[in-house]
Design a protein around this motif. Sequence first.
Motif, short mmCIF file in Angstrom:
data_model
loop_
_atom_site.label_atom_id
_atom_site.label_comp_id
_atom_site.label_asym_id
_atom_site.label_seq_id
_atom_site.Cartn_x
_atom_site.Cartn_y
_atom_site.Cartn_z
N ARG A 335 0.86 -1.18 0.00
CA ARG A 335 0.00 0.00 0.00
C ARG A 335 0.90 1.23 0.00
N SER A 336 0.98 1.90 -1.13
CA SER A 336 1.83 3.08 -1.27
C SER A 336 0.96 4.33 -1.39
N PRO A 337 1.53 5.52 -1.21
CA PRO A 337 0.74 6.75 -1.38
C PRO A 337 0.13 6.89 -2.77
N ARG A 338 0.71 6.24 -3.77
CA ARG A 338 0.19 6.35 -5.14
C ARG A 338 -0.82 5.27 -5.48
N ARG A 340 -2.04 0.80 -4.88
CA ARG A 340 -1.61 -0.56 -4.55
C ARG A 340 -0.63 -1.07 -5.61
N LEU A 364 9.39 3.47 1.73
CA LEU A 364 9.57 4.90 1.89
C LEU A 364 10.81 5.17 2.73
N LEU A 373 3.39 0.22 4.24
CA LEU A 373 3.26 1.46 3.47
C LEU A 373 1.81 1.87 3.38
N GLY A 374 1.55 3.14 3.22
CA GLY A 374 0.20 3.59 2.97
C GLY A 374 -0.37 4.35 4.14
#
Length: 374
Positions: A335-338, A340, A364, A373-374
């Motif tokens: 799970r990234s800011p941009r 999945r 990150l 992440l996320g």
Amino acid sequence: MNDGFSSEIRVAEDDHRSGDGSYDATARIVDAGSTDDDGVVEAALRPRRLADFPGQPKVRDQLGLVLEAARRRGAPPDHVLLSGPPGLGKTTLAMIVAAELEQPIRVTSGPAIQHAGDLASVLSSLTEGEVLFFDEIHRMSRPAEEMLYLAMEDFRVDVIVGKGPGATAIPLELPPFTVVGATTRAGLLPAPLRDRFGFTGHLDFYEDADLETILARSAGLLEVESDPDALAEIARRSRGTPRVANRLLRRVRDWAQVHGTGRVGLDAAHRALALFDVDDIGLDRLDRAVLDALCRRFGGGPVGLSTLAVSVGEETDTVETVAEPYLVRQGYIVRSPRGRLATPAAWQHLDLSPPAGAQTPLPLSGETDAGRLG
């Protein structure tokens, strides 16, 4: 019923449910006879004492200390907040708290308390020492939350009579009681409510060995003959969740009774789990659909959660709360800011090769666990 829960129980909610949506769980437990509904059996398989609760050793020891100290003081313990993914035993622990304290328990849920009057009705009917269990407490309405703050801290509520300038607040004293709150989304709890819980326990996914212990106990209660290697196979595919483990055990039992000898063996486990679309690592239809969409349709990502949910025909909350936690924990999704992203393990599990230019998830700055992440 004894502490070993040797007989199955049935929950007769309609007989003791109040108009406010709560019900006395103690009064609800009656003999089941031959009823074999999934909800009935699931309730029957719950341990009744803290000593019988497998797994979660830290939470179990901490909660045991809180309850024992309260017993010695002869006073209700601090309010208890239990958080963690679904199916890990939050409701079971709430029932155990009441059993250890030898007090009745009243059960309600956040969505059922939409008005302050609903909560006032529940609180005013409590007896001294009673345990009040709120499931999904983060979904309670804001006016009810504000009333609960005062009730938890000062054991009183202010009942508003009238409207406008002529409204008056009548204080209603409450007997000492213990709130046990359960939530799958602890971050959604407002800080004033969260701070009023004297003990907070977070339940994590179970180890396979603990799930095998749970399955062996459940098989005994269900009077099902089983082999240790079959229980180990079921535990390995249970996503670290006792509720899933017990459900899979019942489905393997069904297969063995219809197509086999009635004994839960390794071959029966393999065949039954294949029939119910549970693969070798515990992924089910939804999990594989999410991975397949992420890899085949979106080239491994990044892709937004809502887009991913639409592509598999499910609600966003379903993908986020049902499929994602296990996929992230197993290292198949990041799970990234941009959005999945699929990891190399996801491509490998689907027997696919990442296309040229596919993005590789990277942690990150300062983050070493990609699953967080996320």
